[in-house]
Design an enzyme around this catalytic site. Structure first.
Site, PDB file in Angstrom:
ATOM      1  CG  HIS A   1     -28.111  42.983 -77.478  1.00 17.41           C
ATOM      2  ND1 HIS A   1     -28.810  41.806 -77.559  1.00 17.41           N
ATOM      3  CD2 HIS A   1     -28.125  43.526 -78.726  1.00 17.41           C
ATOM      4  CE1 HIS A   1     -29.205  41.625 -78.798  1.00 17.41           C
ATOM      5  NE2 HIS A   1     -28.808  42.654 -79.529  1.00 17.41           N
TER       6      HIS A   1
ATOM      7  CB  THR B   1     -16.016  20.129 -73.400  1.00 19.96           C
ATOM      8  OG1 THR B   1     -16.214  20.452 -72.008  1.00 19.96           O
ATOM      9  CG2 THR B   1     -15.976  18.617 -73.599  1.00 19.96           C
TER      10      THR B   1
ATOM     11  CG  HIS C   1     -26.481  39.803 -79.691  1.00 19.99           C
ATOM     12  ND1 HIS C   1     -27.448  39.047 -80.322  1.00 19.99           N
ATOM     13  CD2 HIS C   1     -26.266  40.870 -80.504  1.00 19.99           C
ATOM     14  CE1 HIS C   1     -27.806  39.625 -81.451  1.00 19.99           C
ATOM     15  NE2 HIS C   1     -27.091  40.735 -81.597  1.00 19.99           N
TER      16      HIS C   1
ATOM     17  CB  CYS D   1     -11.588  22.384 -69.387  1.00 19.53           C
ATOM     18  SG  CYS D   1     -13.339  22.457 -69.776  1.00 19.53           S
TER      19      CYS D   1
ATOM     20  CG  ASP E   1      -9.019  20.848 -67.403  1.00 24.48           C
ATOM     21  OD1 ASP E   1      -8.646  21.093 -68.575  1.00 24.48           O
ATOM     22  OD2 ASP E   1      -9.954  20.070 -67.158  1.00 24.48           O
TER      23      ASP E   1
HETATM   24  C1  RB5 Z   1     -11.156  16.448 -67.838  1.00 24.19           C
HETATM   25  O1  RB5 Z   1     -11.012  15.109 -68.162  1.00 24.19           O
HETATM   26  C2  RB5 Z   1     -12.409  17.012 -68.503  1.00 24.19           C
HETATM   27  O2  RB5 Z   1     -13.534  16.540 -67.872  1.00 24.19           O
HETATM   28  C3  RB5 Z   1     -12.381  18.520 -68.487  1.00 24.19           C
HETATM   29  O3  RB5 Z   1     -11.233  18.963 -69.165  1.00 24.19           O
HETATM   30  C4  RB5 Z   1     -13.530  19.230 -69.147  1.00 24.19           C
HETATM   31  O4  RB5 Z   1     -13.767  18.754 -70.437  1.00 24.19           O
HETATM   32  C5  RB5 Z   1     -14.754  19.325 -68.343  1.00 24.19           C
HETATM   33  O5  RB5 Z   1     -15.738  19.978 -68.710  1.00 24.19           O
END
Ligand code: RB5
Length: 143
Positions: free
Chosen positions: A133, A67, A98, A65, A8
């Site tokens: 595993h 995180t 694993h 994304c 994203d």
């Molecule tokens: C977008 O702002 C953010 O929520 C997305 O990139 C991500 O971190 C979601 O898990």
């Protein structure tokens, strides 16, 4: 090796960096978007990457994304995907060794490009251990 890669807006810059890294490794990147830092919703991109891997259009997948979390949840909704969010070298090694992770999720607001590229290398270069595993991975695949 062909690697599907998707993000994203929060992972866009990292995706672009990692495409360069994959080229240096001699891997082909199948870029499934997004194409800018304009805000988009991550579920469609995680799904597209997961489907590319499961269908055989790509050998592995990378999703990014902010995180790594949201897009990993999306990728894991695709049957046959084992997507792991990794933030350090140990996690990157273990998700290959694993969990036989076929998709790696990374956070563009968590990792700098160089660190993320090092995790990609560990993940790609670490073999799946099999043995006990394999049974667990088989159980995941049956879900
Ligand atoms: C977008 O702002 C953010 O929520 C997305 O990139 C991500 O971190 C979601 O898990």
């Amino acid at each position: 090796m062909r690697i599907a890669i998707a993000s994203d807006h929060g992972g866009y810059a990292l995706k672009e960096y990692l495409k360069g890294h994959l080229a240096k490794r001699g891997a082909e990147a199948l870029d499934l978007g997004t194409d800018s830092e304009e805000s988009v919703d991550y579920p469609a991109f995680g799904r597209a990457c997961g489907e590319a891997v499961v269908s055989g259009r790509a050998d592995r997948g990378i999703v990014c994304c902010g995180t790594g979390i949201g897009i990993s949840i999306a990728a894991n909704k695709v049957k046959g995907v084992r997507c792991a969010v990794c933030a350090n070298a140990f996690m990157a090694e273990m998700c290959a060794r694993h969990n036989d992770a076929n998709v790696l999720a990374l956070g563009g607001r968590v990792l700098d490009g160089e660190t993320a590229a090092a995790l990609v290398d560990i993940w790609l270069d670490t073999p799946f251990e099999g043995g006990r595993h394999q049974r667990r991975v088989d159980a995941l695949n049956d879900m």
